[in-house]
Motif scaffolding. Structure first.
Motif, short mmCIF file in Angstrom:
data_model
loop_
_atom_site.label_atom_id
_atom_site.label_comp_id
_atom_site.label_asym_id
_atom_site.label_seq_id
_atom_site.Cartn_x
_atom_site.Cartn_y
_atom_site.Cartn_z
N VAL A 224 -66.08 -41.22 53.20
CA VAL A 224 -65.49 -40.44 54.78
C VAL A 224 -64.14 -40.00 54.24
N ALA A 225 -63.87 -39.90 53.24
CA ALA A 225 -62.19 -39.22 52.56
C ALA A 225 -62.93 -37.32 52.26
N LYS A 226 -64.65 -38.08 51.69
CA LYS A 226 -64.97 -36.55 51.84
C LYS A 226 -64.86 -35.77 52.99
N SER A 227 -65.57 -36.46 53.32
CA SER A 227 -66.29 -35.99 54.63
C SER A 227 -64.58 -35.43 55.92
N GLU A 228 -63.95 -36.30 55.57
CA GLU A 228 -62.52 -35.33 56.27
C GLU A 228 -61.79 -34.85 55.84
N LYS A 229 -62.58 -34.31 54.46
CA LYS A 229 -61.55 -33.14 53.71
C LYS A 229 -59.88 -34.04 53.39
N GLU A 230 -60.37 -35.02 52.77
CA GLU A 230 -58.69 -35.54 52.11
C GLU A 230 -59.14 -36.19 51.22
N LEU A 231 -60.28 -36.00 50.52
CA LEU A 231 -60.19 -36.90 48.13
C LEU A 231 -59.30 -35.23 48.28
#
Length: 436
Positions: free
Chosen positions: A423-430
Motif C-alpha cells: 500500500v505504501a508503494k502504491s501511494e508512493k510513500e515507501l
C-alpha cells in the motif's frame, strides 16, 4: 570510577551483540531443552512452574505497550494525512486483507484434500471429552461492536477494534481542526498531533528496550511448548502439523512473494527487514502483542511511513489472519476425515466464507484460532458437543494448538507487513532506498 566502568561494561557482550542472533539462539536452545525434557515427564512440571514467570513476563511486557502504541500512533498517523487519502489507504488495505485471507483458506483446503490428514482414524465419541458451544457473532453485532460506547472503557479493556475506530476518528478530527481559520485552534491541534507523534516515538523506544529481554522470554516459551506439546504432535497429528506448515510456506512465498514481485519489491529484502517481527510473533503467538515490534521494524527497516503503518498494521493485527485461515481449512478437513465425515464441496465453500468473515471479529490474541475453529465447525454442521467424535477430534487439535498457533501467528504478522509495504508503494510513500 574504574570499577564503575567495569560494572557498566559487564553485560556489553549481551547488549552489543546482534539481537536477532540472540533471539535465534534462545529459540534453538529452548527447543532443544523442551525436547530433552520430553524424555523426563517428571521434570516437565517443575520446569514449567519455575520458569513460567519469565515467559509470562515477556508476553506481559509486550502487551503492556499495545494500547498506547495503537492509540498514539493511530491518532498521529490519521492526523498527519488528509481524510480523503486515509480513506483511499483504508480501502486498499482492507481489500488486500480479505483477498489474501480467502486465498489462504483455499490453500489450506486444497492441501488437506491432497494429504487427507486424519483419514482412516475413525475417532469415536468419548463421554469424557467435553465440547464447547460456539456462538458466532452476527455481522450486525460485529459492526456495532467496532464503535465504542465508552472509549476509556475500551482502552482499559484493550478492545482493539473500538480503539482503532476511536483513534482514527479522533485523528481525522485533528486533521480538520488543523486547517481551522482560527489560529489559536489550529495551533492547538498541531501541538496535539505533535504530542501524539512524540508519544508514539517514545513507545517505540520502550519496545526496543523490551526486546533486549526477548531472548530470555523466547527460551522459556519455546522450551515450555516443546516440553508439553512435542510428544502429542507425533503420530496422526504430525500430518496435520506438516500440512499446516506447508500451507504457511506456500502462502508466504507464493502469495506474499508474488504480490511483492508485482509491485517490484524484493522478497529477500522484505524478509530481512521483517524477520524480527516474524520471530517475535512466532514465539509470543500474539499479533497484537507483536504489534509494537511490527510497527517499529516496518518504519525503521522497511521504510514504511508512520502515517500509513500506524493505520494498516493495527487494523491487520485484528482482521488479517491468513495463517489462521490456512489452519482453519486444514483442521476442519482433519476433523471431517477423522470422524468419517469428509467435507463436501459446499461445506468447504462455507469454510472459506466463514473463515474469511470470522477473522473480522476475532482479536489477534493467543488461542483465537481455536475459537474460530469452533465457529467454522458449527457453520458446516460439525457441532462440538460433549461425548461426540467431533469433540474428541477437536480436543486432539487443541493438544497441538500451541505448535500450530506459532506458525499461523507468524504468517499473520508477515501478511500485515507485506500488505502495508504494498500500500505504501502504491501511494508512493515507501522509502525505496531501504529496499536496494
Amino acid at each position: 570510577m574504574g570499577n564503575e566502568a567495569k560494572k557498566k561494561g559487564a553485560l556489553d557482550w549481551y547488549f552489543k551483540s546482534n539481537l536477532l542472533a540472540r533471539i535465534l539462539i534462545g529459540l534453538v536452545v529452548g527447543a532443544a531443552t523442551g525436547i530433552v525434557l520430553g524424555f523426563f515427564p517428571d521434570a516437565i512440571k517443575p520446569f514449567v512452574d519455575n520458569s513460567k514467570f519469565f515467559g509470562d513476563l515477556f508476553v506481559r511486557l509486550l502487551k503492556m505497550i499495545v494500547v498506547p502504541v495503537i492509540l498514539f500512533s493511530l491518532v498521529a498517523g490519521a492526523a498527519s494525512i488528509a481524510p480523503s487519502r486515509l480513506g483511499r489507504v483504508g480501502v486498499k488495505i482492507i481489500v488486500y486483507y480479505l483477498f489474501t485471507s480467502a486465498l489462504a483458506v483455499i490453500i489450506g483446503l486444497v492441501l488437506a484434500n491432497i494429504l487427507q490428514p486424519g483419514a482412516g482414524m475413525n475417532i469415536v465419541g468419548d463421554a469424557a471429552v467435553k465440547g464447547k458451544a460456539a456462538e458466532a457473532p452476527t455481522l450486525i453485532n460485529i459492526l456495532l461492536n467496532i464503535v465504542p460506547t465508552n472509549p476509556v472503557d475500551s482502552l482499559a479493556k484493550g478492545d482493539v477494534l473500538p480503539i482503532i475506530f476511536f483513534a482514527v476518528v479522533f485523528g481525522i478530527a485533528i486533521s480538520y481542526v488543523k486547517d481551522s481559520k482560527v489560529k489559536l485552534v489550529a495551533d492547538g491541534a498541531e501541538v496535539l498531533r505533535q504530542v501524539c507523534d512524540a508519544a508514539a516515538g517514545t513507545m517505540y523506544k520502550v519496545v526496543a528496550g523490551i526486546m533486549q529481554y526477548a531472548p530470555i522470554g523466547v527460551f522459556v516459551l519455546i522450551a515450555t511448548v516443546f516440553a508439553q506439546q512435542g510428544a502429542k504432535a507425533l503420530g496422526p497429528l504430525l500430518v496435520v502439523t506438516l500440512t499446516v506448515y506447508i500451507g504457511l510456506l506456500i502462502h508466504l512465498v507464493g502469495t506474499y512473494g508474488g504480490f511483492l514481485a508485482i509491485f517490484k519489491l524484493g522478497f529477500a529484502k522484505f524478509l530481512k527487514g521483517a524477520n524480527e517481527a516474524m520471530i517475535t510473533a512466532f514465539v509470543s503467538r500474539s499479533s497484537n502483542g507483536t504489534l509494537p515490534v511490527t510497527m517499529r521494524v516496518s518504519e525503521e527497516k522497511l521504510g514504511i511511513p508512520r502515517s500509513i503503518c500506524s493505520f494498516t498494521l493495527p487494523l491487520g493485527a485484528t482482521i488479517n489472519m491468513d495463517g489462521t485461515a490456512i489452519y482453519l481449512g486444514v483442521c476442519a478437513m482433519f476433523i471431517g476425515y477423522a470422524t468419517g465425515q469428509p467435507l463436501t464441496f459446499n461445506q468447504q465453500l462455507t469454510v472459506v466464507i466463514t473463515a474469511t468473515l470470522a477473522s473480522i471479529g476475532t482479536a489477534g490474541v493467543p488461542g483465537a484460532g481455536a475459537i474460530m475453529l469452533l465457529m467454522v465447525l458449527e457453520s458446516i454442521g460439525l457441532k462440538v458437543e460433549a461425548g461426540t467424535a467431533v469433540a474428541a477430534a477437536y480436543a486432539m487439535i487443541l493438544g497441538i494448538d500451541a505448535l500450530l498457533d506459532m506458525g499461523r501467528t507468524c504468517l499473520n504478522v508477515t501478511g500485515d507487513i507485506a500488505g502495508t509495504a504494498i500500500v505504501a508503494k502504491s501511494e508512493k510513500e515507501l522509502d525505496l532506498a531501504m529496499w536496494k
